[in-house]
Design an enzyme around this catalytic site. Sequence first.
Site, PDB file in Angstrom:
ATOM      1  N   ASP A 147      27.094  43.042  43.232  1.00 16.66           N
ATOM      2  CA  ASP A 147      26.808  44.107  44.325  1.00 16.66           C
ATOM      3  C   ASP A 147      27.208  44.771  44.184  1.00 16.66           C
ATOM      4  OD1 ASP A 147      27.213  42.927  47.570  1.00 16.66           O
ATOM      5  OD2 ASP A 147      29.022  42.311  46.666  1.00 16.66           O
ATOM      6  N   CYS A 203      78.366  44.015  28.877  1.00 23.01           N
ATOM      7  CA  CYS A 203      79.252  43.494  27.519  1.00 23.01           C
ATOM      8  C   CYS A 203      79.142  42.007  27.784  1.00 23.01           C
ATOM      9  CB  CYS A 203      80.426  44.216  27.403  1.00 23.01           C
ATOM     10  SG  CYS A 203      81.631  44.128  28.265  1.00 23.01           S
TER      11      CYS A 203
END
Length: 733
Positions: free
Chosen positions: A453, A43
Amino acid sequence: MSAPPLGLHAAEADARLLAPFTTWPDGPGGVAVSQFQVAGMHCAACSGIIEDTLGRLPGVEGASVNAASARLALRWQPSRLPLAEVLAALQAVGYQATPDVAASARELRRREKRQALWRVFVAGFLMMQVMMLATPAYVAAASELSPDLDQLLRWGCWVLTLPVMVFSAGPFFSGAWRQLRAGRLGMDVPVALGIAVTFVASTGALFDPRGLLGHEVYFDSLTMFVALLLLARWFELGARHRAAEALEAVAGALPTTAERLLPDGRSEQVPAERLAVGDRIRVKAGEAFAADGTVLAGQGWVNEALLTGESAPVAKAVGAAVVAGSLSLDGVFTVAVQRVGADTTAQGIVRLMQQAQSQRPGGHGLLDRVAAGFTAAVLLLAIGAGWAWWWIDPARAVAVAVAVLIVTCPCALTLAAPAAWLTASGALARRGLLLADLSALERLCTVDTVVFDKTGTLSEDRLRLSAHWSTSGDADALLALARGLATFSRHPHAQALADGGDGAHWADVQEVAGRGVQATDVQGRPWRLGSPGWVSADPDPRARLAFGREGAVLWLDLEEAPRADAAEAVAALHAQGRQVRLLSGDQPVAVARMAEQLGIDDWRAGASPDTKLAAVRGWQAAGERVLMVGDGINDAPVLAAADVRIAMGQGAMLARSAADALLVSNRLMAVPQALALARRTRRVLGQNLAWAALYNLACVPLALAGWLPPLAAGIGMASSSLLVVLNAQRLQR
């Protein structure tokens, strides 16, 4: 016992550490203004608590907290007050503060967005008022609107148009002036010229209806034109800001501190940038990983959505790789640091995003030159049209010239390519493929060969147990013992067995470099886990690993597991008609096994970096356009030589730096999806350019003939730009 929070002394709180979230109004060493994001606020009263708490600290000259955004601006003297004490003071009253490294950029965007919104609002609101005042002239019969009332309504339109010209249209005039000063003809030049000519002509017609400028006024067309253009720019601004916020989200996910474990069992909080390779850090539930590394202890679920785009949590256990910026959801992990700072996956992503967002694709410069030549031609055409109509009908000369200027504004032309490229790159990013070079989209269209790869690319980073057997005992019972002993080793072969192992059975554990690990059981008998020749005098040639002692030996065979979607990705590439090749430095048996599993016919094993480079150049010499996908340091040369380069997201830094794109999700299906999307992007780009050309070819003759008023020209121009953007949005699917 833990060290004090953060552990950052005043001498260490220097400009280098504070720079990302701090400004120095009086220069380094003086008063600093630092920005923080505060957690725990509920708040407006929390703002006062934080401000009062910090205000009592020595060296703090002021603190301001925005309750709505939960951000703290602290004016203080780092030379008198360590940053650790600031954070500790906030923690003592129940709040957590994190340095807000994006505060300055966020504030700049906020001001830019607010000003742009005001310009759109003023133009849009006054446009409605001007059109309301102009409506009677369009709908009233010849005798229904008296001349004095008609003139009063025109004066009202003129007054309401003034703020639009002075405030809302300001960016067009300033942009045109900058372009002219730089010797360029961008799209702001014809826009500003059209606005200015329309206003001057309408003002002249208002002040002197019987003058050379005629009696027609176009204030309604003018305000609508400005409002539509500003609205288009508002959407463009929003897209840029969302991209910047996405970049900040990745950078902001990286923690500023980490808990480093010391050799004596203690721990200390250190800045994340001071971690080093080989350090051990502890990451608790709810905390983010400060570096890339491997899990040494602990298990649980990790959220990697910020880096990979995958919202589902990922299970992590001992031996698993973790990346900086991911979040531990429920586990406590001990991690061996492997990459820090700029070498982490997250920082690599940040650099790639920065590079892509600041880059001008190769085709963009060509389009700018086309637009500049087009603008020059339009200016000459408008002047010629106005001059011709001056002799035909002076009252319509200005209207025709303005219509030509407006209808031929190259907005659609200049938006055609960026809209398609940026939309496509965003779609790829959602699939986990981040482009570092937008021009790669064009090069992807020409690819006919995809080279992978093997290790870490087609296969997972970890090995898996494929088979186990024994001729001298219960194979399953021996496997359970082997798993327990494997937990004491960090070797990849041992980690393939360690899942589910219990090390409580073993004592006197020793790891022998290059051979394996040995220990004694509860009965004092010695056992070994490692290379077959070290465990047994008569090794089985089929095994890659062995466990046991004389008289009881377990043979184990390990293999690389292909990624979950590797076979699907290869099949999709074949379906697209592309050649798929496997190029690896591994042994022929392992490469052949992987190729067979994935359906790759063309493979090469035992390839060194030089061999890989020669192979790719040979295929290119034969006319093939090669896309290379790799992850290791030895892939960097061949990645650099390929026509298009994609590096795995957790691959080596050198490989990532040589790549056009980073596959952060490690999902290989993104590769065929990228190739398909690149071709769709080329088609959409062609459609956009064709539409822009067709629109101008159709409308310019109408404007020259005087059949296209400025209002209709403005609507057509905005509609063409909108159509180009909406067509590009189809690439998101």
